[in-house]
Design a protein around this motif. Structure first.
Motif, PDB file in Angstrom:
ATOM      1  N   PHE A  39      15.819   3.901  -3.809  1.00 40.91           N
ATOM      2  CA  PHE A  39      15.840   4.350  -5.201  1.00 40.91           C
ATOM      3  C   PHE A  39      14.425   4.671  -5.679  1.00 40.91           C
ATOM      4  CE2 PHE A  39      15.524   3.333  -9.745  1.00 40.91           C
ATOM      5  CZ  PHE A  39      16.429   4.245 -10.259  1.00 40.91           C
ATOM      6  N   HIS A  40      13.472   3.825  -5.306  1.00 42.19           N
ATOM      7  CA  HIS A  40      12.073   4.017  -5.687  1.00 42.19           C
ATOM      8  C   HIS A  40      11.538   5.344  -5.143  1.00 42.19           C
ATOM      9  CE1 HIS A  40       7.755   3.668  -4.629  1.00 42.19           C
ATOM     10  NE2 HIS A  40       7.640   3.106  -5.803  1.00 42.19           N
ATOM     11  N   ASP A  41      11.777   5.603  -3.863  1.00 37.14           N
ATOM     12  CA  ASP A  41      11.263   6.819  -3.230  1.00 37.14           C
ATOM     13  C   ASP A  41      11.926   8.069  -3.800  1.00 37.14           C
ATOM     14  OD1 ASP A  41       9.684   5.185  -1.735  1.00 37.14           O
ATOM     15  OD2 ASP A  41      10.768   5.463   0.149  1.00 37.14           O
ATOM     16  N   TYR A  85      17.088  -4.828  -0.695  1.00 38.68           N
ATOM     17  CA  TYR A  85      15.747  -4.334  -0.447  1.00 38.68           C
ATOM     18  C   TYR A  85      15.762  -2.847  -0.100  1.00 38.68           C
ATOM     19  CZ  TYR A  85      10.992  -4.116   1.361  1.00 38.68           C
ATOM     20  OH  TYR A  85       9.673  -3.774   1.572  1.00 38.68           O
ATOM     21  N   VAL A  86      16.669  -2.458   0.782  1.00 36.73           N
ATOM     22  CA  VAL A  86      16.766  -1.042   1.166  1.00 36.73           C
ATOM     23  C   VAL A  86      17.163  -0.193  -0.031  1.00 36.73           C
ATOM     24  CG1 VAL A  86      18.060   0.606   2.562  1.00 36.73           C
ATOM     25  CG2 VAL A  86      17.258  -1.522   3.588  1.00 36.73           C
ATOM     26  N   GLY A 129       0.809  -1.211   0.000  1.00 33.41           N
ATOM     27  CA  GLY A 129       0.000   0.000   0.000  1.00 33.41           C
ATOM     28  C   GLY A 129       0.840   1.258   0.000  1.00 33.41           C
ATOM     29  N   ARG A 130       1.911   1.262   0.795  1.00 31.70           N
ATOM     30  CA  ARG A 130       2.788   2.421   0.852  1.00 31.70           C
ATOM     31  C   ARG A 130       3.473   2.659  -0.493  1.00 31.70           C
ATOM     32  NH1 ARG A 130       7.901   3.361   0.712  1.00 31.70           N
ATOM     33  NH2 ARG A 130       8.849   5.137   1.779  1.00 31.70           N
ATOM     34  N   GLY A 131       4.022   1.594  -1.069  1.00 32.39           N
ATOM     35  CA  GLY A 131       4.731   1.732  -2.340  1.00 32.39           C
ATOM     36  C   GLY A 131       3.818   2.189  -3.463  1.00 32.39           C
ATOM     37  N   VAL A 132       2.629   1.588  -3.550  1.00 29.88           N
ATOM     38  CA  VAL A 132       1.681   1.956  -4.595  1.00 29.88           C
ATOM     39  C   VAL A 132       1.208   3.395  -4.407  1.00 29.88           C
ATOM     40  CG1 VAL A 132      -0.604   1.479  -5.552  1.00 29.88           C
ATOM     41  CG2 VAL A 132       0.932  -0.412  -4.996  1.00 29.88           C
TER      42      VAL A 132
END
Length: 232
Positions: free
Chosen positions: A183-185, A177-178, A88-91
Motif C-alpha cells: 500500500f505504501h509503495d 506487513y506485506v 532506508g528503502r521506505g524513507v
C-alpha cells in the motif's frame, strides 16, 4: 556471467557511495558555512541519507557476496542491517514522493487553489521529514517484535544475505506487513505519477499562455518554465 554481474554491482555501489556521500558533505558544508539553501535542500538531504543507508546495508553486502567474499554476521548484526535497509528503502521512496508533491505546489501560480498551501508548505517540510523517519522506524521495528522468528547461525557464503537470518513469520503478521509495504509503495508511486503529470501540464499551460511574449529566435534567455524547474 557471475563476474559480469559482480562488476555491475561493484560499479553501481561505488557510484552510489561516491554520489551520496559527496552530497552529504556538500550539505554539511552549506550548513556550517551559513550559505542560504534552497527549500528542496532539506528534502534532498534526508533522501541522500536514506539512500546511503540502503547502499551500506544492502549494496555493499550484496557486492561482497557477488565476488565470493565471506563475512561473519551475528544475530544482532543481521537484524540491524535488515532493519536499517528496510528503513532506508521506505524513507527513500516516501521522500522522493514528498519532493515531487512539493515541486507541484511551488510551481503553481499564486491565484490557483494551491495558493494557501503554497505559503505554508515551507514550514511543513521539516516535520514531514521527521514523521517519515519515525513512521518507517516504528513499522519496521514493531512487526519483527510480534513475529515468530527463527535464527539460523550461518556464515554468509555464496548465497543471498537473507540466508544469514531466516524468519518464519506467522501468516497474519506476514500478511499485514506485506499489505502495508505494498500500500505504501503504490500510494507513493501514485502521488509521484500525479505530480509528474501535473508539473508537465502546468508548465505546458503556462507556456501556451505567454507564448506570444517569447521569441526564441531573438533572445537566448531560457523560458520561465525552465527557470521554474531549476528553482523548485
Amino acid at each position: 556471467m557471475a563476474l559480469t554481474i559482480a562488476m555491475i554491482l561493484l560499479f553501481q555501489t561505488t557510484i552510489g557511495i561516491l554520489g551520496n556521500f559527496s552530497l552529504i558533505l556538500h550539505y554539511i558544508f552549506l550548513h556550517f558555512s551559513g550559505c542560504r539553501s534552497k527549500p528542496t535542500d532539506l528534502i534532498l538531504t534526508h533522501l541522500t541519507v536514506a539512500n546511503s543507508l540502503a547502499i551500506l546495508c544492502k549494496g555493499i553486502p550484496e557486492t561482497m557476496l557477488a565476488f565470493g567474499l565471506t563475512c561473519h554476521v551475528n544475530k544482532v548484526g543481521c537484524h540491524s542491517f535488515s532493519f536499517l535497509d528496510r528503513v532506508g528503502r521506505g524513507v527513500s521512496v516516501c521522500t522522493t514522493c514528498l519532493l515531487s508533491v512539493f515541486q507541484v505546489i511551488t510551481i503553481n501560480p499564486l491565484h490557483s487553489r494551491w495558493a494557501g498551501l503554497k505559503l505554508k508548505v515551507f514550514k511543513y517540510i521539516g516535520p514531514c521529514n521527521i514523521m517519515n523517519w519515525i513512521l518507517h522506524m516504528m513499522v519496521n521495528a514493531i512487526f519483527p517484535i510480534y513475529a515468530s522468528t527463527k535464527w539460523i547461525n550461518k556464515t554468509i557464503a555464496k548465497e543471498n544475505m537473507s540466508k544469514c537470518c531466516t524468519r518464519n513469520y506467522d501468516n497474519v503478521t506476514f500478511s499485514l506487513y506485506v499489505t502495508f509495504i505494498s500500500f505504501h509503495d503504490v500510494l507513493c508511486l501514485g502521488f509521484m505519477s500525479w505530480a509528474s503529470a501535473s508539473v508537465v501540464f502546468i508548465l505546458y499551460k503556462h507556456k501556451q499562455q505567454v507564448q506570444h511574449i517569447y521569441n526564441h529566435k531573438i533572445t537566448p534567455r531560457s523560458s520561465a518554465e525552465t527557470r521554474a524547474t531549476k528553482k523548485s
